[in-house]
Enzyme design. Sequence first.
Site, short mmCIF file in Angstrom:
data_model
loop_
_atom_site.label_atom_id
_atom_site.label_comp_id
_atom_site.label_asym_id
_atom_site.label_seq_id
_atom_site.Cartn_x
_atom_site.Cartn_y
_atom_site.Cartn_z
N ASN A 115 67.05 110.48 71.51
CA ASN A 115 67.00 109.91 72.86
C ASN A 115 65.60 109.49 73.29
OD1 ASN A 115 69.06 112.60 73.15
ND2 ASN A 115 69.91 110.55 73.28
N ILE A 161 62.34 106.45 76.77
CA ILE A 161 63.23 107.60 76.96
C ILE A 161 64.59 107.13 77.47
CG2 ILE A 161 63.56 109.73 78.28
CD1 ILE A 161 60.43 109.75 78.51
N CYS A 162 65.64 107.70 76.87
CA CYS A 162 66.99 107.45 77.34
C CYS A 162 67.47 108.68 78.09
CB CYS A 162 67.91 107.17 76.15
SG CYS A 162 69.62 106.86 76.64
N LEU A 163 67.39 108.59 79.40
CA LEU A 163 67.85 109.67 80.28
C LEU A 163 68.46 108.98 81.49
CD1 LEU A 163 67.92 112.74 80.87
CD2 LEU A 163 65.68 112.48 81.94
#
Length: 184
Positions: free
Chosen positions: A107, A114-116
């Site tokens: 992620n 960032i993948c959030l």
Amino acid sequence: MLTLARKLKKDDGGKAGRSSATSDSTHRVSIRDRLLTKEVADLEANLPSTCKASFPDENKLHHFQLSVSPDEGYYQSGKFQFEVDVPEAYNMVPPKVRCLTRIWHPNITENGEICLSLLREHSIDGTGWAPTRTLKDVVWGLNSLFTDLLNFDDPLNIDAAEHHLRDKEDFRNKVQDYIKHYAR
């Protein structure tokens, strides 16, 4: 941090004695900075034990670094640095966050993206940014990327996710190699 809080109190207390033109043009404090004064105090009181926030300039609460040192899982023993920039339009838009530490993570890209979902202004699943969210939510979310929010099914770094799918032990070894070289 305390410097900005003191400045805000002094500005509020001294407005009656100044002309409105002077106070508006030279002493205006943004809504973002007023929110951050409260949120940073709350954040410091409720910081996860695996996180540490540092403010290079106490007068700029909108720019800080976060250190996450996971105490379990694949990333245990690593120390990961994040840079958080809070835009002027905060809290209508999310903070901009980048990982400064090179990492092998499904992620987080090696370039620090960032993948959030809570960092997305518009999220399909409804868990994206909302004005009711705070810096505390962001910090807890980043901390959780190393444990319960570690997501191999919807990766940003597809190579890392596929690597985990192919060979979990080799994935673990590569994570540890990255920690040894970049996250101490």
